[in-house]
Scaffold this active site. Structure first.
Site, PDB file in Angstrom:
ATOM      1  N   GLU A  32       1.467 -40.711  33.231  1.00  0.00           N
ATOM      2  CA  GLU A  32       1.942 -39.913  32.095  1.00  0.00           C
ATOM      3  C   GLU A  32       2.838 -40.792  31.229  1.00  0.00           C
ATOM      4  O   GLU A  32       3.780 -41.411  31.724  1.00  0.00           O
ATOM      5  CB  GLU A  32       2.699 -38.690  32.591  1.00  0.00           C
ATOM      6  CG  GLU A  32       3.502 -37.932  31.557  1.00  0.00           C
ATOM      7  CD  GLU A  32       2.661 -37.467  30.380  1.00  0.00           C
ATOM      8  OE1 GLU A  32       3.143 -37.606  29.233  1.00  0.00           O
ATOM      9  OE2 GLU A  32       1.533 -36.984  30.610  1.00  0.00           O
ATOM     10  N   CYS A  42       1.957 -24.261  24.642  1.00  0.00           N
ATOM     11  CA  CYS A  42       1.826 -23.095  23.766  1.00  0.00           C
ATOM     12  C   CYS A  42       3.108 -22.276  23.686  1.00  0.00           C
ATOM     13  O   CYS A  42       3.271 -21.462  22.772  1.00  0.00           O
ATOM     14  CB  CYS A  42       0.671 -22.215  24.239  1.00  0.00           C
ATOM     15  SG  CYS A  42      -0.938 -23.034  24.153  1.00  0.00           S
ATOM     16  N   VAL A  81      -0.871 -46.033  29.093  1.00  0.00           N
ATOM     17  CA  VAL A  81      -2.044 -46.899  29.252  1.00  0.00           C
ATOM     18  C   VAL A  81      -2.441 -47.447  27.884  1.00  0.00           C
ATOM     19  O   VAL A  81      -2.626 -46.685  26.933  1.00  0.00           O
ATOM     20  CB  VAL A  81      -3.213 -46.129  29.886  1.00  0.00           C
ATOM     21  CG1 VAL A  81      -4.479 -46.982  29.907  1.00  0.00           C
ATOM     22  CG2 VAL A  81      -2.850 -45.688  31.299  1.00  0.00           C
TER      23      VAL A  81
END
Length: 438
Positions: A32, A42, A81
């Site tokens: 992450e 949301c 990444v």
């Protein structure tokens, strides 16, 4: 087997959990780029509005330590990444190189923020992550009185509502002629009325050019005027986080999302994708689409994880269902809009109706404004839009189910739907609307 998942939110962790449940020998590493795992994006506008009583902590479904300690996942934070070597099967970033046997790309999407003049001035925000929201909530402590929201899509509308409910003066700028562009213009009029009825200064057909300010933003410059602002929220859409895949040969959709098949596989062996960075097959359009929503991300992530671990499961597709609270109204839709049907050259007919959501003799009946669109020759339902104060969600879900099964308008009439005066009429509003077709 070594599994690597890029992305620690809905799709990524849905997949990771399926992998460890299906494969007892799985070695799962999740990467992450931020510091938060598995949180409810949301809910972020409602945290700003003070409706999430426990604050942002309530939006975190599982802490990263839970994945590590309870499930044995090598869950890493602050690992962005930057390169995927599909030949050597290695993902890498600053200070790390991690080999994989199977890879899931679940990198999500990021807010679109144009390179406007002055866009880096303090007080200008987007909202997609917990840190984004923390920054907005901290800025709200400075008591900004006039806040400009740029963009009339779902996030823009939700932010406008929550800011007004916090006592702020809100100006909402939309570049095009209507808010809620996934609705037809006839339905969007109700959204405009609701905005202005609640004091939102609505500016349509107006384009932002830049910002001015000393220590922080003070003005928003458009192609028509200069607007005073103490804070700005940019909510004009999102783009999939796929920029680091350019040299991999992974096929991308025109939106920039990763093309996947029903098994969530990319065109590269042992590389899967899911969620807001991937395409979704649209059952009505009968081709891949890009509609990034949390419902799709969780389903696609689960299916990707099952297939990566050796099961066989397919993603059945979407029908474009969504719903939104906007002040006293609920805005719901599914299927195609008129614009989408026209782009596909589908001959269509409409039924427009205003019908109470339950028996009129029972107290509290509220009018539903309904639009049903169907194929002219076959009468197959193609799309539905409903706006009202009560009963919208129930009808949208029924219509979404009808669309999934490619039902006709006559099929709608024949459905056996629940009836009691506090909840419905003897003919449901969508059935009454279907009966009114030409």
């Amino acid at each position: 087997m070594k599994y690597v998942v890029i992305g620690g939110d809905a799709a990524g962790m849905s997949a990771a959990m399926q992998i460890i449940r299906q494969d007892d020998n799985a070695k799962v590493t999740t990467l992450e780029m931020g510091e938060y795992y598995s949180y409810a994006q949301c809910g972020l506008p409602y945290a700003v509005g003070g409706l999430v009583k426990g604050g942002l902590d309530d939006l975190v479904a599982r802490e990263v330590e839970t994945f590590r300690e309870k499930y044995g996942i090598d869950a890493r934070v602050n690992h962005e990444v930057k390169h995927v070597d599909i030949d050597e099967k290695v993902v890498s970033g600053d200070g790390f190189n991690i080999p994989y046997d199977r890879l899931l790309i679940a990198t999500g999407a990021s807010p679109i923020v144009p390179d406007w003049e002055g866009v880096d001035i303090d007080g200008i925000h987007s909202i997609k992550t917990i840190p984004d929201t923390e920054a907005i909530m901290n800025d709200m402590k400075k008591d900004p009185r006039h806040i400009v929201v740029i963009g009339g899509g779902y996030i823009g509308l939700e932010m406008a509502e929550n800011l007004v409910e916090q006592g702020k003066k809100v100006t909402l700028i939309q570049r095009g002629p209507q808010l809620g562009t996934i609705f037809d213009k006839e339905m969007a009029k109700l959204i405009h009325e609701e905005a202005t009825d609640h004091g939102v200064n609505l500016l349509l057909n107006e384009e932002v050019k830049g910002f001015k300010g000393e220590d922080r933003v003070q003005e928003v410059i458009t192609d028509k005027q200069t607007i005073k602002a103490d804070m700005v929220i940019v909510a004009i859409g999102v783009k999939p986080n796929t920029h680091f895949l350019k040299e991999t040969g992974i096929h991308l959709h025109e939106s920039g999302a990763i093309k996947v098949n029903a098994y969530m596989e990319t065109n590269i062996k042992d590389v899967y994708a899911a969620g807001d960075c991937a395409t979704q097959y649209h059952r009505i359009k009968e081709h891949d689409d890009f509609i990034p929503l949390g419902t799709h991300a969780n389903k696609q992530g689960r299916i990707a994880g099952l297939n990566m671990a050796g099961s066989t499961r397919t993603f059945k597709g979407i029908v474009g269902t969504s719903i939104l609270k906007f002040f006293s109204l609920t805005l719901g839709r599914c299927g195609l809009s008129q614009k989408e049907a026209d782009a596909l050259h589908i001959p269509t007919e409409f039924v427009d109706a205003e019908i109470p959501h339950h028996a009129t003799y029972y107290p509290g009946a509220e009018v539903l404004t309904i639009r049903l669109m169907y194929q002219r020759h076959t009468e197959q339902l193609l799309g539905a839009q409903i706006i009202g104060k009560e009963g919208v969600d129930k009808r949208v879900d029924v219509l979404a189910t009808a669309l999934y099964h490619k039902m006709t308008m006559e099929d709608l009439e024949n459905l056996d739907l629940a009836y009691a005066p506090p909840y419905n009429g003897v003919w449901d509003p969508i059935q009454q609307a279907a009966r009114r077709r030409g």
